[in-house]
Design a protein around this motif. Structure first.
Motif, PDB file in Angstrom:
ATOM      1  N   PRO A   1      -1.800  18.909  11.042  1.00 55.71           N
ATOM      2  CA  PRO A   1      -3.019  18.999  10.232  1.00 55.71           C
ATOM      3  C   PRO A   1      -2.765  19.301   8.756  1.00 55.71           C
ATOM      4  O   PRO A   1      -3.503  18.835   7.889  1.00 55.71           O
ATOM      5  CB  PRO A   1      -3.798  20.139  10.901  1.00 55.71           C
ATOM      6  N   LEU A   2      -1.718  20.082   8.442  1.00 60.02           N
ATOM      7  CA  LEU A   2      -1.464  20.364   7.023  1.00 60.02           C
ATOM      8  C   LEU A   2      -1.270  19.053   6.254  1.00 60.02           C
ATOM      9  O   LEU A   2      -1.750  18.910   5.124  1.00 60.02           O
ATOM     10  CB  LEU A   2      -0.236  21.271   6.848  1.00 60.02           C
ATOM     11  N   GLY A   3      -0.572  18.098   6.881  1.00 62.24           N
ATOM     12  CA  GLY A   3      -0.324  16.818   6.208  1.00 62.24           C
ATOM     13  C   GLY A   3      -1.590  16.000   6.034  1.00 62.24           C
ATOM     14  O   GLY A   3      -1.789  15.359   4.993  1.00 62.24           O
ATOM     15  N   VAL A   4      -2.464  16.014   7.042  1.00 65.43           N
ATOM     16  CA  VAL A   4      -3.681  15.198   6.966  1.00 65.43           C
ATOM     17  C   VAL A   4      -4.664  15.824   5.974  1.00 65.43           C
ATOM     18  O   VAL A   4      -5.206  15.145   5.093  1.00 65.43           O
ATOM     19  CB  VAL A   4      -4.325  15.049   8.369  1.00 65.43           C
ATOM     20  N   VAL A   5      -4.862  17.141   6.097  1.00 66.20           N
ATOM     21  CA  VAL A   5      -5.794  17.824   5.183  1.00 66.20           C
ATOM     22  C   VAL A   5      -5.278  17.712   3.745  1.00 66.20           C
ATOM     23  O   VAL A   5      -6.045  17.420   2.808  1.00 66.20           O
ATOM     24  CB  VAL A   5      -5.963  19.309   5.598  1.00 66.20           C
TER      25      VAL A   5
ATOM     26  N   ALA B   1       0.833  -1.211   0.000  1.00 59.93           N
ATOM     27  CA  ALA B   1       0.000   0.000   0.000  1.00 59.93           C
ATOM     28  C   ALA B   1       0.867   1.261   0.000  1.00 59.93           C
ATOM     29  O   ALA B   1       2.007   1.257   0.474  1.00 59.93           O
ATOM     30  CB  ALA B   1      -0.890   0.004   1.241  1.00 59.93           C
ATOM     31  N   VAL B   2       0.287   2.321  -0.546  1.00 57.71           N
ATOM     32  CA  VAL B   2       0.902   3.649  -0.447  1.00 57.71           C
ATOM     33  C   VAL B   2       0.112   4.404   0.626  1.00 57.71           C
ATOM     34  O   VAL B   2      -1.108   4.508   0.539  1.00 57.71           O
ATOM     35  CB  VAL B   2       0.829   4.390  -1.795  1.00 57.71           C
ATOM     36  N   VAL B   3       0.810   4.877   1.653  1.00 58.82           N
ATOM     37  CA  VAL B   3       0.141   5.565   2.766  1.00 58.82           C
ATOM     38  C   VAL B   3       0.669   6.989   2.857  1.00 58.82           C
ATOM     39  O   VAL B   3       1.880   7.233   2.690  1.00 58.82           O
ATOM     40  CB  VAL B   3       0.380   4.824   4.107  1.00 58.82           C
ATOM     41  N   THR B   4      -0.246   7.900   3.104  1.00 56.66           N
ATOM     42  CA  THR B   4       0.134   9.294   3.338  1.00 56.66           C
ATOM     43  C   THR B   4      -0.600   9.762   4.593  1.00 56.66           C
ATOM     44  O   THR B   4      -1.410   9.025   5.137  1.00 56.66           O
ATOM     45  CB  THR B   4      -0.191  10.157   2.103  1.00 56.66           C
ATOM     46  N   GLY B   5      -0.285  10.942   5.094  1.00 57.08           N
ATOM     47  CA  GLY B   5      -0.936  11.409   6.314  1.00 57.08           C
ATOM     48  C   GLY B   5       0.070  12.009   7.270  1.00 57.08           C
ATOM     49  O   GLY B   5       1.250  12.185   6.933  1.00 57.08           O
ATOM     50  N   SER B   6      -0.398  12.301   8.484  1.00 54.24           N
ATOM     51  CA  SER B   6       0.454  12.950   9.483  1.00 54.24           C
ATOM     52  C   SER B   6      -0.264  12.820  10.833  1.00 54.24           C
ATOM     53  O   SER B   6      -0.770  11.741  11.134  1.00 54.24           O
ATOM     54  CB  SER B   6       0.703  14.405   9.073  1.00 54.24           C
TER      55      SER B   6
ATOM     56  N   ALA C   1       5.061   2.132   0.820  1.00 52.08           N
ATOM     57  CA  ALA C   1       5.659   3.472   0.897  1.00 52.08           C
ATOM     58  C   ALA C   1       4.793   4.344   1.794  1.00 52.08           C
ATOM     59  O   ALA C   1       3.562   4.285   1.731  1.00 52.08           O
ATOM     60  CB  ALA C   1       5.760   4.099  -0.483  1.00 52.08           C
ATOM     61  N   PHE C   2       5.461   5.139   2.655  1.00 47.44           N
ATOM     62  CA  PHE C   2       4.747   6.131   3.464  1.00 47.44           C
ATOM     63  C   PHE C   2       5.320   7.502   3.131  1.00 47.44           C
ATOM     64  O   PHE C   2       6.544   7.704   3.188  1.00 47.44           O
ATOM     65  CB  PHE C   2       4.900   5.836   4.960  1.00 47.44           C
ATOM     66  N   VAL C   3       4.443   8.437   2.772  1.00 47.87           N
ATOM     67  CA  VAL C   3       4.876   9.797   2.424  1.00 47.87           C
ATOM     68  C   VAL C   3       4.134  10.771   3.336  1.00 47.87           C
ATOM     69  O   VAL C   3       2.907  10.837   3.305  1.00 47.87           O
ATOM     70  CB  VAL C   3       4.569  10.134   0.946  1.00 47.87           C
ATOM     71  N   GLU C   4       4.876  11.507   4.155  1.00 47.14           N
ATOM     72  CA  GLU C   4       4.261  12.489   5.066  1.00 47.14           C
ATOM     73  C   GLU C   4       4.565  13.894   4.567  1.00 47.14           C
ATOM     74  O   GLU C   4       5.734  14.266   4.430  1.00 47.14           O
ATOM     75  CB  GLU C   4       4.802  12.308   6.498  1.00 47.14           C
ATOM     76  N   LEU C   5       3.506  14.653   4.321  1.00 52.79           N
ATOM     77  CA  LEU C   5       3.690  16.081   4.005  1.00 52.79           C
ATOM     78  C   LEU C   5       3.608  16.861   5.313  1.00 52.79           C
ATOM     79  O   LEU C   5       2.763  16.576   6.157  1.00 52.79           O
ATOM     80  CB  LEU C   5       2.615  16.534   3.020  1.00 52.79           C
ATOM     81  N   HIS C   6       4.485  17.866   5.458  1.00 52.96           N
ATOM     82  CA  HIS C   6       4.541  18.615   6.726  1.00 52.96           C
ATOM     83  C   HIS C   6       4.932  20.054   6.441  1.00 52.96           C
ATOM     84  O   HIS C   6       5.717  20.313   5.531  1.00 52.96           O
ATOM     85  CB  HIS C   6       5.595  17.977   7.646  1.00 52.96           C
ATOM     86  N   VAL C   7       4.413  20.973   7.229  1.00 54.33           N
ATOM     87  CA  VAL C   7       4.891  22.348   7.121  1.00 54.33           C
ATOM     88  C   VAL C   7       6.366  22.368   7.516  1.00 54.33           C
ATOM     89  O   VAL C   7       6.768  21.660   8.444  1.00 54.33           O
ATOM     90  CB  VAL C   7       4.060  23.298   8.024  1.00 54.33           C
TER      91      VAL C   7
END
Ligand code: GLV
Ligand code: MN
Ligand code: MN
Length: 403
Positions: free
Chosen positions: A90-94, A71-76, A183-189
């Motif tokens: 929250p920026l990563g989850v939204v 699976a490809v997972v994203t989030g924060s 793969a896990f990809v986390e977007l973050h401020v």
């Protein structure tokens, strides 16, 4: 794309915001946390995603067969530090939900299962240990150690979980779940100004500095502030004060950072010499040797000063995260997907992505923070940059999860 982002952002904005400070107080397993979790579930359901809470209290919103693997997972995360900003987590989850909306708008065909995750208790604001949800899942925090965690009121983690409706008996390592993630990809401020200086809206993470939290207990003798001669005092506040200054000095010498950001005093009376000063040191450095040097020097300075003050010092390491070097193959692939010119930057901030990187190929995207301020109500990212972040995340997820 920006519509769905803005709607979610506005919906989540009031949850857990303190009316006086304007900062967020979304602590693990409190009412604000429950509201954040309800918000997450509602977003998942509105998109027809299969929402579950795992044994450690992390939330997952699945598109496709979650048992299929790779699976490809994203989030924060959605929790906050005391009076935190709106973006850290929250920026990563939204952005994850908004990126999924964007992919659907593009008519993307998913060839791998995709999930948006909300990791529990990332900041450790209530129980003192960061990344509890991901550490438990990755087997980096034992059940016994988790059960021993207590908040400032003496409420234990299992008691808090139970009060919030989560069965604490279930907590523990989740290797099968992690083995199903490709793969896990986390977007973050971003929590510094590197992207502001390069003039880029989005960057990719290279590494996370080794970091930890140490509790210093300085013990002396409570006595009258008006009648006790200076020469007769055993004042632990003096030992603490000297230790704070030593931390700053030693961090500067080692190219590291060191912060005493939390302190508790007993008996905490204006007219009483303290019997106990408890200070928490957060220290981080580019490499392990520098961090070890800082800690040894601060501890030495504390003990030397304690000799003079007639006080005692005890130091307990409450948490530690070794250096994280994000997987090069995934980082390079993301660089290719984003066009090759995206800046690559390291960070002194901790993240669930850092914890998971020991078990799962992991990467992070950073969104420009024009002031660099974070862990403060003043934390900020411009709307255009947030939208650029969503677009970049959508591109990355499309490149990884779609045929
Ligand atoms: C989490 O944000 C940390 O770096 O402490
Ligand atoms: Mn944070
Ligand atoms: Mn964060």
């Amino acid at each position: 794309m920006s519509d769905s982002f803005h709607r979610m952002w506005a919906d989540l904005a009031p949850v857990g915001r303190h009316p006086d400070s304007g900062g967020y107080r979304r602590y693990a397993w409190t009412g604000a946390d429950t509201d954040c979790r309800a918000w997450f579930r509602a977003q998942a359901e509105a998109r027809g995603l299969d929402c579950e809470t795992d044994r450690n209290g992390n939330q997952w919103a699945w598109l496709g067969d979650r048992t299929a693997g790779d699976a490809v997972v994203t989030g924060s995360h959605l929790d906050s530090v005391p009076d935190g900003g709106a973006f850290d987590g929250p920026l990563g989850v939204v952005s994850s939900f908004a990126a999924l909306d964007e992919l659907r708008r593009r008519g993307a065909r998913f060839t791998r299962p995709l999930a948006v995750a909300n990791f529990g208790d990332e900041e450790g604001a209530r129980f003192g240990l960061a990344c509890v949800g991901s550490r438990l899942a990755a087997g980096q925090l034992t059940r016994e150690a988790a059960f021993a965690l207590r908040d400032a009121d003496g409420v234990s983690l299992p008691q808090a979980m139970e009060a919030a409706g989560h069965d604490p008996e279930a907590i523990g390592p989740d290797p099968e779940r992690l083995a199903g993630i490709g793969a896990f990809v986390e977007l973050h401020v971003e929590q510094g100004r590197a992207l502001d200086l390069t003039g880029d809206a989005v960057g990719v993470a290279s590494a996370i500095w080794p970091h930890g939290r140490w509790r210093f207990d300085f013990r002396g003798e409570a006595n009258h502030a008006g009648t006790t001669r200076l020469a007769d005092r055993r004042d632990p506040m003096l030992t603490y004060a000297e230790t704070v200054l030593a931390a700053r000095r030693e961090a500067e010498l080692a190219g590291a950072v060191a912060t005493f950001g939390k302190v508790a005093v007993e008996p905490n009376g204006v007219n009483a010499i303290p019997s106990l000063v408890r200070g928490w040191l957060d220290s981080r450095a580019p490499d392990q040797a520098a961090l070890d040097t800082v800690l040894a020097a601060v501890e030495r300075a504390a003990r030397e000063r304690a000799e003079r003050d007639g006080t005692d010092v005890a130091v307990v390491r409450e948490s530690f995260t070794p250096v994280v070097e994000f997987e090069h193959a995934l980082r390079d692939e993301i660089g290719r997907i984003l066009g090759g010119s995206v800046p690559v930057l390291g960070t002194g901030a901790g993240h669930d992505a850092g914890i998971l990187s020991a078990s799962v190929p992991t990467a992070m995207l950073f969104v420009r923070n024009p002031t660099g301020v974070s862990h403060s109500p003043a934390e900020y990212a411009a709307e255009d940059d947030c939208v650029a972040g969503v677009r970049a995340l959508a591109d990355v997820l499309e490149g990884l999860a779609c045929g």
